[in-house]
Enzyme design. Structure first.
Site, PDB file in Angstrom:
ATOM      1  N   SER B 104     -35.067  31.761 -46.320  1.00 23.60           N
ATOM      2  CA  SER B 104     -36.030  31.203 -47.262  1.00 23.60           C
ATOM      3  C   SER B 104     -35.376  30.064 -48.040  1.00 23.60           C
ATOM      4  O   SER B 104     -34.913  29.101 -47.435  1.00 23.60           O
ATOM      5  CB  SER B 104     -36.561  32.324 -48.162  1.00 23.60           C
ATOM      6  OG  SER B 104     -37.762  31.926 -48.765  1.00 23.60           O
ATOM      7  N   GLU B 205     -39.997  28.779 -39.982  1.00 25.09           N
ATOM      8  CA  GLU B 205     -40.878  29.857 -40.463  1.00 25.09           C
ATOM      9  C   GLU B 205     -41.364  29.433 -41.828  1.00 25.09           C
ATOM     10  O   GLU B 205     -40.802  28.526 -42.449  1.00 25.09           O
ATOM     11  CB  GLU B 205     -40.110  31.186 -40.545  1.00 25.09           C
ATOM     12  CG  GLU B 205     -38.921  31.221 -41.518  1.00 25.09           C
ATOM     13  CD  GLU B 205     -39.258  31.514 -42.977  1.00 25.09           C
ATOM     14  OE1 GLU B 205     -40.295  32.135 -43.243  1.00 25.09           O
ATOM     15  OE2 GLU B 205     -38.468  31.101 -43.855  1.00 25.09           O
ATOM     16  N   HIS B 275     -40.676  35.711 -43.118  1.00 24.93           N
ATOM     17  CA  HIS B 275     -40.878  36.659 -44.214  1.00 24.93           C
ATOM     18  C   HIS B 275     -41.593  37.901 -43.685  1.00 24.93           C
ATOM     19  O   HIS B 275     -42.718  38.202 -44.061  1.00 24.93           O
ATOM     20  CB  HIS B 275     -41.651  35.994 -45.347  1.00 24.93           C
ATOM     21  CG  HIS B 275     -40.798  35.005 -46.094  1.00 24.93           C
ATOM     22  ND1 HIS B 275     -40.426  33.796 -45.552  1.00 24.93           N
ATOM     23  CD2 HIS B 275     -40.224  35.051 -47.315  1.00 24.93           C
ATOM     24  CE1 HIS B 275     -39.667  33.137 -46.433  1.00 24.93           C
ATOM     25  NE2 HIS B 275     -39.535  33.877 -47.501  1.00 24.93           N
TER      26      HIS B 275
END
Lengths: 305, 305
Positions: B104, B205, B275
């Site tokens: 992330s 992502e 996630h």
């Protein structure tokens, strides 16, 4: 003074036609000739028609010979089609006197035109959001738009917050004004469509973006060297975001304070521009003068100052 | 095999300490030595301490001599401090055997390290989200993490959707694997911290990003020339966004289909990363082989293939 206004949809599809019709009616009531592009109500998924349709609409607007080519609305769709725009045709239209006006997603078009041709476009109202409102459209917006139509506008001004008062006079002369929507502009960094402006005045606004995202985008502009090359940064309105409990004091002011700590040039707030009713019209790509005296800020592009 | 795992917080503040404590307990129960950075629970507005605190935490992690330096959580905060990271110290730690792991917001750190030093870091679990869950942590995530800990991992594999079946075999050899979170990576375009990878394999992502935003970010990577220089694009999971009524058929698949129409290289989906609970561990900056046979995709970084 009757003007020819061409309305087109280069970004998201119009969902509420009544808003657009109300806007058209208003412009007509002001005495103008309003021409709707044939694809103004086109719809393809989120978009006002597929990419070819929207490119064709832009090129029809450029070929229209209108005094003003105004968007119906922003949304999303222009960054996808930047490679397909015939920039010389747009520049030629602008040279002949067509003023392109809009905001938000239109930032992509405006800055790409500046990057490719140096031609001036206008950050200002969109037909739906600004003229299609129920009730009377914002007075200042209308006055600035009238200036734009007449070509007699010489600049705009606003009052700074007390904390930004400047004594003595701050002046930035002969600087290229550019910018618009921060999200859209940040998404152009690193691409051939971001103007390479040195010694410019960059103005920014955004909507629906949390301050941490605004900071991340400003950090991109900073780390890409864009902010360091400007002579001033003007912040318009950043509206309609939701704070989080997690923020614990992190807010828009935190972001602006940090930005100031990182830049040598002045960062002024309160520019009446963004996703708000009261918006001025700003010439993207024009040479302007910025003057601040006390709490009064002026951006001037007329020839008499 | 007992390993030394150093836990640090380079991004957002930890709000739920119980989650972190649960994660620590799990790693200890697996037989590892877990060391918490002194600022692991620090809080300054949204951040796990101010910029200096988080930089110091990164540098302590680098100096820890641990086998693994793992983040507590992502969030936001790394792009702000990229200029302050001592990259040679991080690279030296990696050379000595410390594996940095996270995801992330950690994408910013990982790709900046790659850009500045060519050192390999790992996209993989975060302590809180992955080991701090109530109930049993995901088995595949744990197995991949064990591979990472042991250094015996040789690669990872997943099953492609039927529509992406490849006969005959697709192979990409000796390509640099890089990427991570799309929003974070897009926010690095144009800055000195985006790795200049040619002939690489880019994995992406994201979370909480509507497909139109995903498309806008991919368009930035495309228009900046980044995508055209890759030999393959691997899409992990894009989760937790809200569709709008305005979409009218515009969805993630639309975005992927368009991306494929714009790239010559293969775009493969279903990479177990993002996630989501089931996530593999991927070496950012490593030379890998990509092989697809039928519906089976493999990314290999071991030495025996």
């Amino acid at each position: 003074m009757k003007k020819h206004i061409y309305i087109f949809s280069p970004s998201s599809a119009v969902r509420d036609k009544a808003v657009i019709r109300r806007g058209v009616k208003r412009l007509k009531a002001l005495g103008h000739e309003v021409e709707l592009d044939e694809a103004v109500f086109a719809s393809h998924m989120r978009f006002a028609g597929d990419d070819e349709t929207r490119l064709a609409a832009i090129h029809r607007a450029a070929a229209s010979g209108a005094d003003v080519a105004m968007i119906t609305r922003g949304g999303y769709g222009l960054t996808r089609i930047l490679p397909g725009i015939r920039y010389p045709a747009v520049a030629k239209a602008i040279e002949r006197g067509t003023r392109f006006v809009g905001l938000s997603d239109f930032t992509a078009f405006q800055n790409a035109v500046l990057a490719k041709t140096d031609a001036v476009t206008w950050s200002g109202p969109a037909l739906g959001e600004d003229f299609g409102v129920e009730g009377e459209p914002d007075e200042i917006m209308q006055a600035c738009f009238e200036d734009l139509l007449s070509g007699q506008g010489e600049g705009t001004g606003w009052q700074l917050p007390a904390s930004e008062r400047r004594d003595p006079l701050l002046q930035v002369k002969q600087a290229t004004l550019w910018g618009g929507n921060l999200s859209v502009l940040a998404s152009m960094v690193g691409t051939p469509w971001l103007p390479q402006v040195t010694g410019g005045i960059l103005f920014l606004e955004d909507v629906h973006e949390h301050p941490y995202r605004i900071e991340r985008m400003l950090t991109q502009l900073l780390n890409a060297g864009v902010l360091g090359r400007q002579k001033a940064v003007l912040l318009g309105h950043f509206t309609n975001y939701k704070p989080y409990a997690h923020d614990k004091g992190f807010k828009l002011k935190t972001v602006v304070d940090r930005l100031r700590s990182q830049l040598k040039c002045p960062v002024l707030t309160g520019l009446p521009f963004g996703h708000v009713g009261t918006k001025v019209a700003l010439p993207v790509g024009a040479k302007v003068h910025l003057a601040v005296e006390g709490r009064d800020a002026f951006v001037l592009w007329g020839h008499r100052h």
